[in-house]
Design an enzyme around this catalytic site. Structure first.
Site, PDB file in Angstrom:
ATOM      1  N   THR A  32       5.763  -3.430   1.879  1.00  0.00           N
ATOM      2  CA  THR A  32       4.857  -3.631   3.011  1.00  0.00           C
ATOM      3  C   THR A  32       3.452  -4.006   2.560  1.00  0.00           C
ATOM      4  O   THR A  32       2.750  -4.755   3.240  1.00  0.00           O
ATOM      5  CB  THR A  32       4.811  -2.362   3.880  1.00  0.00           C
ATOM      6  N   SER A  74      11.365  -2.274  -0.690  1.00  0.00           N
ATOM      7  CA  SER A  74      11.761  -1.292  -1.701  1.00  0.00           C
ATOM      8  C   SER A  74      13.177  -0.772  -1.488  1.00  0.00           C
ATOM      9  O   SER A  74      13.810  -0.303  -2.439  1.00  0.00           O
ATOM     10  CB  SER A  74      10.764  -0.130  -1.760  1.00  0.00           C
ATOM     11  N   THR A 110       7.103   1.560   0.443  1.00  0.00           N
ATOM     12  CA  THR A 110       7.010   3.026   0.468  1.00  0.00           C
ATOM     13  C   THR A 110       8.352   3.715   0.667  1.00  0.00           C
ATOM     14  O   THR A 110       8.455   4.916   0.425  1.00  0.00           O
ATOM     15  CB  THR A 110       6.049   3.489   1.573  1.00  0.00           C
ATOM     16  N   ASP A 111       9.400   2.993   1.101  1.00  0.00           N
ATOM     17  CA  ASP A 111      10.693   3.654   1.341  1.00  0.00           C
ATOM     18  C   ASP A 111      11.200   4.361   0.094  1.00  0.00           C
ATOM     19  O   ASP A 111      11.695   5.492   0.162  1.00  0.00           O
ATOM     20  CB  ASP A 111      11.737   2.631   1.802  1.00  0.00           C
TER      21      ASP A 111
END
Length: 352
Positions: A32, A74, A110-111
């Protein structure tokens, strides 16, 4: 800020930094933090060069280099990405002379940010600061955190106090240790927290305020040289009759992580099968509770932590199941046997 870019090999060529200036490399994987809105939602468009050029930050004491390693969300990252990233950082850490670095920043989604950060923390065996960061909102959002998180991550990576702390995560003006950080909200800017230990430090007015010294030794897993082992996570809960475990036993995995309830407890129906599997492969006992460790000697009934540990399951302390799985996969891929795996778990169990 003087941004130095060498797409082929950051840190190996390019202008030498002025005397006294710090040198940081930014390695971009996508996510992101690199995305803007497209026709169907956010899509990655910005590599390391664009991310840095659009910051508009003028650092007096830091030179920055950038390199693109991938441009993916990710959730699409795999074990190969992690190993290649660790190898790349290892090369940068060994670069000496006037081209040596003071720190590395990894930008990604960020996942799986905490997964990659923790995996790097297990694999890297040097003290060069490595800081992983991302963003919860795209680059063109009114309240985007992409620029601020990258700028703060560079400051953290360049700070001498980051050395020796293992891999760090910088987000929302807060610094966390990779071993303890968790993503605890799906989209808020304060998504990353360290539930059991709290943050390592804060970024205030472009400076890092640290909360004490390093918490524990580096684990230093060997490089993964064999195929990636199969290590599933087994969740447990109300009325669990062992159906998922029966399916796993039909084609036994190379290891297993049990996400127990409470202080490390499982339903009675799972006990015998887990004990049997633990005689042939490593079975790690974790808890689904966000804060606090699996206990070791408080409860005594069948399926309690005392019972399961006595039957051969391995204690993970406060390490959550997804991080215990990363450790177990990398340890087995690196050729470690059960005793060495147990030792690595004990190193992390009380500092996660």
């Amino acid at each position: 800020m003087r941004a130095l870019f060498d797409p082929a090999s950051p840190g190996a060529t390019g202008a030498s930094p002025a005397s006294g200036r710090r040198r940081v490399a930014v390695l971009a994987l996508g996510g992101t933090i690199a995305m803007t809105s497209g026709g169907d939602g956010l899509v990655p468009v910005a590599g390391a060069r664009r991310q840095l050029e659009e910051l508009g930050v003028a650092w007096d004491e830091i030179d920055v280099l950038g390199q693109d390693l991938a441009q993916v969300p990710s959730a699409h990252l795999g074990w190969g990405h992690l190993r290649d990233l660790a190898d790349r950082i290892g090369v940068l850490a060994r670069t000496g002379g006037p081209e040596s670095l003071d720190g590395v920043v990894v930008t990604q989604g960020t996942d799986l940010l905490e997964d990659v950060a923790f995996g790097l923390d297990l694999l890297l065996d040097h003290d060069l600061p490595v800081v992983v960061t991302g963003a919860l909102r795209g680059r063109d959002a009114v309240s985007s955190d992409a620029g601020a998180n990258l700028a703060n991550a560079v400051v953290v990576a360049a700070d001498p106090g980051a050395r020796g702390r293992g891999v760090l995560v910088a987000a929302n003006e807060t610094v966390h240790a990779a071993r303890s950080v968790r993503k605890t909200h799906t989209h808020r800017l304060e998504a990353f927290t360290s539930p059991s230990w709290g943050p390592e430090g804060l970024v205030v007015e472009g400076r890092v305020i640290w909360r004490g010294g390093p918490r524990g030794p580096r684990v230093g897993l060997p490089r993964a040289e064999r195929g990636w082992p199969r290590v599933p996570v087994l969740p447990t809960g109300l009325g669990d009759d062992g159906m998922l475990l029966d399916g796993l036993l039909a084609s036994p995995p190379d290891g297993l992580v049990v996400e127990a309830v409470g202080a490390g407890h499982v339903p009675h129906a799972l006990v015998d099968a887990l004990a049997s599997l633990a005689q042939s492969v490593p079975v790690v006992l974790c808890t689904r509770v966000p804060s606090g460790p699996v206990l070791r000697a408080t409860y005594g009934y069948a399926g309690s932590e005392t019972d399961l540990l006595r039957r051969g399951l391995l204690w993970a302390g406060a390490l959550p199941a997804h991080k215990a799985r990363i450790l177990l996969v990398l340890a087995l891929a690196g050729g470690l046997e059960r005793g060495a795996v147990e030792h690595r778990l004990s190193q992390l169990a009380v500092t996660a």
